[in-house]
Design a protein around this motif. Structure first.
Motif, short mmCIF file in Angstrom:
data_model
loop_
_atom_site.label_atom_id
_atom_site.label_comp_id
_atom_site.label_asym_id
_atom_site.label_seq_id
_atom_site.Cartn_x
_atom_site.Cartn_y
_atom_site.Cartn_z
N MET A 1 -1.02 -16.97 -4.40
CA MET A 1 0.22 -16.50 -5.01
C MET A 1 1.17 -15.99 -3.92
N VAL A 9 3.10 -8.79 -9.84
CA VAL A 9 1.90 -8.66 -10.67
C VAL A 9 1.33 -7.26 -10.55
N ALA A 59 -15.37 -1.11 -19.16
CA ALA A 59 -15.89 -1.91 -18.05
C ALA A 59 -14.96 -3.08 -17.75
N GLY A 60 -14.43 -3.70 -18.79
CA GLY A 60 -13.54 -4.84 -18.59
C GLY A 60 -12.15 -4.44 -18.14
N SER A 61 -11.56 -3.48 -18.84
CA SER A 61 -10.15 -3.18 -18.57
C SER A 61 -9.95 -2.42 -17.25
N GLY A 63 -11.50 -2.64 -14.48
CA GLY A 63 -11.54 -3.58 -13.36
C GLY A 63 -10.22 -4.31 -13.18
N MET A 64 -9.54 -4.59 -14.28
CA MET A 64 -8.26 -5.32 -14.18
C MET A 64 -7.22 -4.50 -13.42
N ASN A 68 -12.33 -0.32 -9.61
CA ASN A 68 -13.60 -1.04 -9.62
C ASN A 68 -14.82 -0.13 -9.75
N VAL B 22 -6.61 -5.32 -22.47
CA VAL B 22 -6.76 -6.53 -21.66
C VAL B 22 -5.73 -7.58 -22.08
N LEU B 90 -12.33 -15.52 -19.07
CA LEU B 90 -11.81 -14.31 -18.42
C LEU B 90 -12.76 -13.18 -18.82
N SER B 92 -15.72 -9.78 -17.62
CA SER B 92 -16.05 -8.70 -16.69
C SER B 92 -17.13 -9.14 -15.71
N LYS B 113 -12.25 -10.33 -14.57
CA LYS B 113 -11.12 -9.46 -14.90
C LYS B 113 -10.67 -8.64 -13.68
N LYS B 114 -11.63 -8.26 -12.84
CA LYS B 114 -11.24 -7.46 -11.67
C LYS B 114 -10.46 -8.31 -10.65
N VAL B 116 -7.87 -10.35 -11.64
CA VAL B 116 -6.83 -10.89 -12.51
C VAL B 116 -5.65 -11.43 -11.69
N ALA B 117 -5.51 -10.97 -10.44
CA ALA B 117 -4.44 -11.49 -9.59
C ALA B 117 -4.63 -12.98 -9.31
#
Lengths: 118, 226
Positions: A1, A9, A59-61, A63-64, A68, B22, B90, B92, B113-114, B116-117
């Motif tokens: 990117m 982003v 755990a999922g969100s 990390g986004m 971490n 998410v 997508l 975890s 997900k970690k 996502v970039a």
């Protein structure tokens, strides 16, 4: 990117995190409530189900948004809870406390994810 | 016609994840990146399958763990129904076995997900007709599938026979390599206490009492190459 896109982003994720943080703290509260029930010897099916869902989503969100270490901690809690409504008390309580501290740190440093816990 | 390698001016995307945070984050990333239009959001696997049929998106972003119908089961339903949507998981975390199963069910990519970039480069690659696995674009998916297949069948047998979880199998693999608990903890991003807990569970399940016994047992039974 391209670098510019990458910055955009990062910036948009920071905004989403700031809006989502109260919801994340609500999920932490769900875990803390279950942890307290567990400590007092009164865990129930419903609070376990809610805690499992909260841990999975955290755990999922997390990390986004670049948190971490907090994400890994939530994943560990999720793994413990998957064993059933009466997981190891000391491990669960300890991890929930740790997650609380890690989320507390996100308040001081929000707006700049990806710089810790990687 | 779908499955062309010519990227349309605007790529339509369906987001399937049970977590509204998410979904919001993904939508925002796609919006700011340009060239994508989110045509729907599903909060469970059943809804994802229904919305794929209804909205016919170019891309389905699919979480693994969702209520009603788990991600891979939803993918099976979608593939069986003959949809030509390009599905990108997508999630975890994902095991090699799950990646293999997803590819066999027609998935075109996996994004953690970690990371996502990496979402937009991954979707670009998939729209060019390539696959996106382990943070890179892949042309030769057959080779990847073969590698994953070699890595997973014995583990599956073990998991089925002894009731081992995927994570416990990973821990056994490290034990056979002579790794210490702190090394395993670092490699899996978990605490040493959690490693000890996994080991206790493993010992109970396979009937071994120490690391050496476990390592020899694992090698003897083909979990890892002799």
């Amino acid at each position: 990117m391209a670098p510019q896109k990458s910055d955009e982003v990062r910036s948009v994720l920071e905004k989403v995190w700031l809006n989502s943080r109260p919801e994340a703290l609500g999920r932490l509260a769900t875990l803390e409530s279950f942890s307290e029930n567990l400590r007092s010897g009164t865990p129930d099916q419903l609070s376990w189900e809610r805690a499992l869902s909260a841990a999975h989503r955290l755990a999922g969100s997390l990390g986004m948004f670049g948190f971490n270490e907090a994400s890994s901690c939530a994943a560990e809690i999720e793994a413990l809870l998957l064993d059933g409504p009466t997981p190891d008390v000391a491990a669960t309580v300890g991890l929930v406390e740790r997650l609380g501290m890690l989320l507390e740190e996100t308040q001081a440093s929000s707006g700049e994810p990806e710089r810790r816990g990687s | 016609m779908k499955r062309t390698t010519v990227k349309p001016a605007v790529v339509t995307v369906l987001i399937a994840d049970d977590d509204p945070i998410v979904r919001q984050a993904v939508r925002s990333v796609l919006d700011v990146s340009g060239g994508f239009r989110v045509v729907g959001e599903a909060e469970d696997g059943k809804m994802a399958a229904e919305l794929v049929k209804e909205t016919d998106p170019d891309i389905l972003l699919l979480d693994l763990l969702m209520p009603n119908l788990p991600g891979l089961e939803a993918l099976r339903v979608i593939t069986t129904a003959g949809s030509e949507v390009r599905t990108v998981l997508l999630c975890s975390a994902i095991s090699a076995k799950q990646i293999l199963e997803a590819l066999q069910l027609g998935a075109r990519g996996v994004v953690l997900k970690k990371r996502v970039a990496e979402l937009v480069p991954a979707l670009d690659a998939v729209m060019r007709g390539q696959y996106w696995i382990e943070s890179q674009s892949v042309s030769n998916v057959v080779q990847v599938v073969q590698q994953l297949a070699v890595a997973t069948p014995q583990a599956s047998q073990w998991q089925n026979r002894f009731g081992l979880t995927a994570r416990e199998t990973e821990v056994i693999s490290f034990i056979t390599q002579g790794c210490m608990n702190r090394d395993i903890a670092a490699s899996l991003s978990i605490t040493e206490e959690t490693v000890k807990r996994h080991l206790t569970n493993i010992f109970n399940k396979v009937g071994m009492s120490n690391r050496l016994e476990l390592a020899l047992f694992a090698i003897e039974h083909g979990l890892v190459p002799k």
